[in-house]
Design an enzyme around this catalytic site. Structure first.
Site, PDB file in Angstrom:
ATOM      1  N   GLU A 188       0.835  -1.213   0.000  1.00 43.17           N
ATOM      2  CA  GLU A 188       0.000   0.000   0.000  1.00 43.17           C
ATOM      3  C   GLU A 188       0.869   1.262   0.000  1.00 43.17           C
ATOM      4  O   GLU A 188       0.563   2.249  -0.658  1.00 43.17           O
ATOM      5  CB  GLU A 188      -0.936   0.019   1.227  1.00 43.17           C
ATOM      6  CG  GLU A 188      -1.937  -1.128   1.277  1.00 43.17           C
ATOM      7  CD  GLU A 188      -3.014  -1.058   0.194  1.00 43.17           C
ATOM      8  OE1 GLU A 188      -3.050  -0.087  -0.577  1.00 43.17           O
ATOM      9  OE2 GLU A 188      -3.819  -2.015   0.122  1.00 43.17           O
ATOM     10  N   ARG A 192       0.767   3.782  -3.250  1.00 45.00           N
ATOM     11  CA  ARG A 192       0.137   5.095  -3.012  1.00 45.00           C
ATOM     12  C   ARG A 192       1.177   6.194  -2.784  1.00 45.00           C
ATOM     13  O   ARG A 192       1.086   7.266  -3.371  1.00 45.00           O
ATOM     14  CB  ARG A 192      -0.797   5.024  -1.798  1.00 45.00           C
ATOM     15  CG  ARG A 192      -1.910   4.013  -1.977  1.00 45.00           C
ATOM     16  CD  ARG A 192      -2.896   4.047  -0.827  1.00 45.00           C
ATOM     17  NE  ARG A 192      -3.665   2.806  -0.787  1.00 45.00           N
ATOM     18  CZ  ARG A 192      -4.938   2.708  -0.446  1.00 45.00           C
ATOM     19  NH1 ARG A 192      -5.608   3.773  -0.095  1.00 45.00           N
ATOM     20  NH2 ARG A 192      -5.559   1.544  -0.430  1.00 45.00           N
ATOM     21  N   ASP A 321      -5.186  -9.856  -8.198  1.00 50.25           N
ATOM     22  CA  ASP A 321      -5.485  -8.955  -9.316  1.00 50.25           C
ATOM     23  C   ASP A 321      -4.272  -8.293  -9.970  1.00 50.25           C
ATOM     24  O   ASP A 321      -3.977  -8.500 -11.153  1.00 50.25           O
ATOM     25  CB  ASP A 321      -6.513  -7.886  -8.901  1.00 50.25           C
ATOM     26  CG  ASP A 321      -6.190  -7.202  -7.567  1.00 50.25           C
ATOM     27  OD1 ASP A 321      -5.168  -7.550  -6.936  1.00 50.25           O
ATOM     28  OD2 ASP A 321      -6.954  -6.310  -7.156  1.00 50.25           O
ATOM     29  N   GLU A 456     -11.889   0.821 -10.416  1.00 47.28           N
ATOM     30  CA  GLU A 456     -11.535  -0.092 -11.517  1.00 47.28           C
ATOM     31  C   GLU A 456     -12.389   0.087 -12.775  1.00 47.28           C
ATOM     32  O   GLU A 456     -11.862   0.021 -13.900  1.00 47.28           O
ATOM     33  CB  GLU A 456     -11.589  -1.557 -11.044  1.00 47.28           C
ATOM     34  CG  GLU A 456     -10.481  -1.938 -10.072  1.00 47.28           C
ATOM     35  CD  GLU A 456     -10.692  -1.397  -8.659  1.00 47.28           C
ATOM     36  OE1 GLU A 456     -11.855  -1.014  -8.328  1.00 47.28           O
ATOM     37  OE2 GLU A 456      -9.720  -1.334  -7.883  1.00 47.28           O
ATOM     38  N   THR A 545      -0.712   0.748 -10.271  1.00 46.02           N
ATOM     39  CA  THR A 545      -2.037   0.225  -9.916  1.00 46.02           C
ATOM     40  C   THR A 545      -2.822   1.190  -9.028  1.00 46.02           C
ATOM     41  O   THR A 545      -3.979   0.933  -8.691  1.00 46.02           O
ATOM     42  CB  THR A 545      -1.919  -1.185  -9.270  1.00 46.02           C
ATOM     43  OG1 THR A 545      -3.216  -1.770  -9.216  1.00 46.02           O
ATOM     44  CG2 THR A 545      -1.314  -1.115  -7.886  1.00 46.02           C
TER      45      THR A 545
END
Ligand code: DMJ
Length: 558
Positions: A188, A192, A321, A456, A545
């Site tokens: 994360e 980010r 994913d 998404e 992502t």
């Protein structure tokens, strides 16, 4: 202070002047003027240019139009008549262009309004903290790194929100410190914070962001000191220690294989190879690992043995994913030279088609389900809606036509996941009806009815529009933005995740605005509506992502 009830929340939202047009003419004029002033120089120039075009063609083709209206045939030579019809056509074409551009400008402005609305509350109640709690007008802390602020930096730059950007930049300069005794999640924090800092560095050229990125990247490195070289999930960035979660020595597949774009870019920028080396090693290990099924990977990997665990369960949703997404994107980032990445990606998509793609009985909607020890489960996370975009990106980079065919079908399904819900917003998870005959295609279990403001679907709409120019994708994105405004917008500022997308009367605000709403959802909506195809061209940038654009590496001279 108690949070307002759901009823208050809805009535407050509905009474928000920003979400409804005024009846009063004076107010409308003022609001138009305000909107005009908020347009960027490029947008204003575009409006002027189209108006000028309209005027020129209008004047030139005026005689031919009036003659036609009077039912007269063109009395001149064929060449002359041909020129007149051309002018005539050009006039209506520029008129059409003008109308379309005006609509797109309105849509872009609506995204900027949404951003400002969210940002206002973040600033008022959560400044410098990880997440806004918009209903209780407070904040939540996850890692204590100003997640929302950093995730939003490049969005503000792209949306041309200069004042907001400058304030946030000052905070990064004066307040952001990674020298703190705190445990952070490697994945994360990488996607980010490291991703956000690197992309902001690229967009602005300001060395402050690279300096911070390097400091953070260095502090995350202890995560890779494991017996297998598969990183631990958590790092204490102050102490330089790392560990797995308390209950297991496993790491999540998607987490250890979706930090590569960022670490590789950090090495390229700093000319220090260690960041790239540790993440490339992970990909190398996974490449040759047994336990895959036609390129599909299990959801966990052990940090001691370096082997997959919980084998036999395959999904394109949570925990797996972005493994698939980053195979393709690393290959693109590196100039399409790393064959093992492409090989793994192509094999995985074949695995998806063979084991996970099915159609519903009633309307033949194509979806991606899950496999558990050879049993098919017609369940799909909203997270899987990244896939149409990724498949389209692969097709754009020369991969097979059937990838694009599948992308088109899956995009329709993701759209239906929104359209068929009473609020126009998708739930977190859906189940599909495989039985032939009638009935609904999509079911939602009570525990899965929440919406977290996830990106998404709008992410994939952005890719689909860029590659096909089919305006239906923009219209679908516009509907989604309207639904966010109708059911998640909080009066006074902020957007909130909700409990129940099937209940428009009581959607159940959850009191949390995830950082990805500003980092990803609104950014992708803006890019979807923008006519400027050079704005972060997909031939020059690859999005991580978390929607942070990183440059595709220039190919080295042969
Ligand atoms: C984001 O943090 C990233 O897009 C990640 O890959 C998946 N989950 C969220 C958004 O849904």
């Amino acid at each position: 202070m108690y949070p307002p009830s759901t009823k208050d929340f809805i009535s407050l939202t509905l009474s928000d002047p920003h979400s409804h047009s005024y009846n009063n003419g004076k107010h409308r004029r003022q609001s138009c003027w305000r909107k005009w002033k908020q347009l960027s120089r490029l947008q204003r120039s575009l409006v002027f240019f189209l108006l000028a075009l309209l005027l020129i063609f209008g004047l030139l083709s005026f005689p031919s139009i009036t003659e036609q209206w009077r039912g007269k045939q063109c009395p001149h030579s064929t060449h002359h008549c041909y020129m007149r019809s051309l002018l005539h056509y050009s006039f209506f074409y520029s008129l059409h262009l003008f109308v379309v551009s005006a609509r797109n400008i309105e849509r872009l402005e609506a995204v900027r309004d949404a951003f400002r609305h969210a940002w206002k509350a973040y600033k008022d109640y959560a400044w410098g903290h990880d997440e806004l709690k918009p209903i209780s007008k407070s904040f939540g802390e996850w890692f204590g790194l100003g997640l929302t602020l950093i995730d939003s930096l490049d969005t503000m730059w792209i949306l041309d929100l200069k004042e907001e950007f400058e304030e946030a930049k000052d905070w990064v300069e004066k307040e952001l410190s990674f020298n703190k005794n705190t445990d952070v999640n490697l994945f994360e924090t990488t996607i980010r914070v490291l991703g956000g800092l690197l992309s902001t560095y690229h967009l602005t050229g300001n060395g402050l962001f690279l300096e911070k990125a390097k400091d953070l990247g260095t502090r995350l490195m202890p995560a890779f000191k494991t017996p297998s070289k598969i990183p631990f999930s958590d790092v204490n960035i102050g102490k330089g220690t790392a560990h797995p979660p308390r209950w297991t020595s496993d790491s999540t597949m998607a987490e250890v294989t979706s930090i590569q774009l960022e670490f590789r870019e950090l090495s390229r920028l700093t000319q220090e190879p260690q960041y790239q080396e540790v993440v490339n090693e992970v990909m190398k290990l996974v490449h040759q690992l047994s336990g895959k099924q036609d390129g599909l990977v299990p959801m966990f990997i052990n940090t001691n043995s370096g082997q997959f665990t919980h084998k036999g369960v395959f999904t394109l949703g949570a925990r797996a994913d972005s493994y698939y997404e980053y195979l393709l994107k690393q290959w693109i980032q590196g100039g399409k030279t790393e064959d093992e990445l492409l090989e793994d990606y192509l094999q995985a998509i074949e695995g998806v088609k063979k084991h996970l793609v099915r159609q519903t009985g009633p309307s033949r909607l194509t979806f991606v389900g899950e496999l558990s020890h050879n049993r098919f489960n017609p369940k799909m996370d909203h997270l899987v809606c990244f896939l149409p975009g990724t498949l389209a990106l692969g097709f754009h980079n020369g991969l097979p036509d059937d990838h694009m065919d599948l992308a088109v079908k899956l995009m329709e399904t993701c759209h239906q996941m929104y359209q068929q819900m009473e609020t126009g917003l998708s739930p977190e998870i859906v189940h599909f009806n495989l039985q032939a005959s009638d009935g609904r295609d999509i079911f939602v279990k009570p525990a899965d009815r929440h919406n977290l403001l996830r990106p998404e679907t709008v992410e994939s709409l952005f890719y689909m529009y860029r590659f096909t120019k089919d305006t239906k994708y923009r219209d679908w994105g516009w509907d989604i933005l309207q639904s966010f405004n109708n059911y998640t917008k909080v009066s006074g500022g902020g957007y909130t995740s909700i409990n129940n997308v099937r209940d428009p009367i009581n959607p159940g605000p959850r009191d949390k605005m995830e950082s990805f709403f500003l980092g990803e959802t609104l950014k992708y909506l803006y890019l979807l509506f923008s006519d400027d195809m050079e704005l972060l061209s997909l031939d020059n940038y690859v999005f991580n992502t978390e929607a942070h654009p990183l440059p595709i590496w220039p190919s080295s001279p042969k």
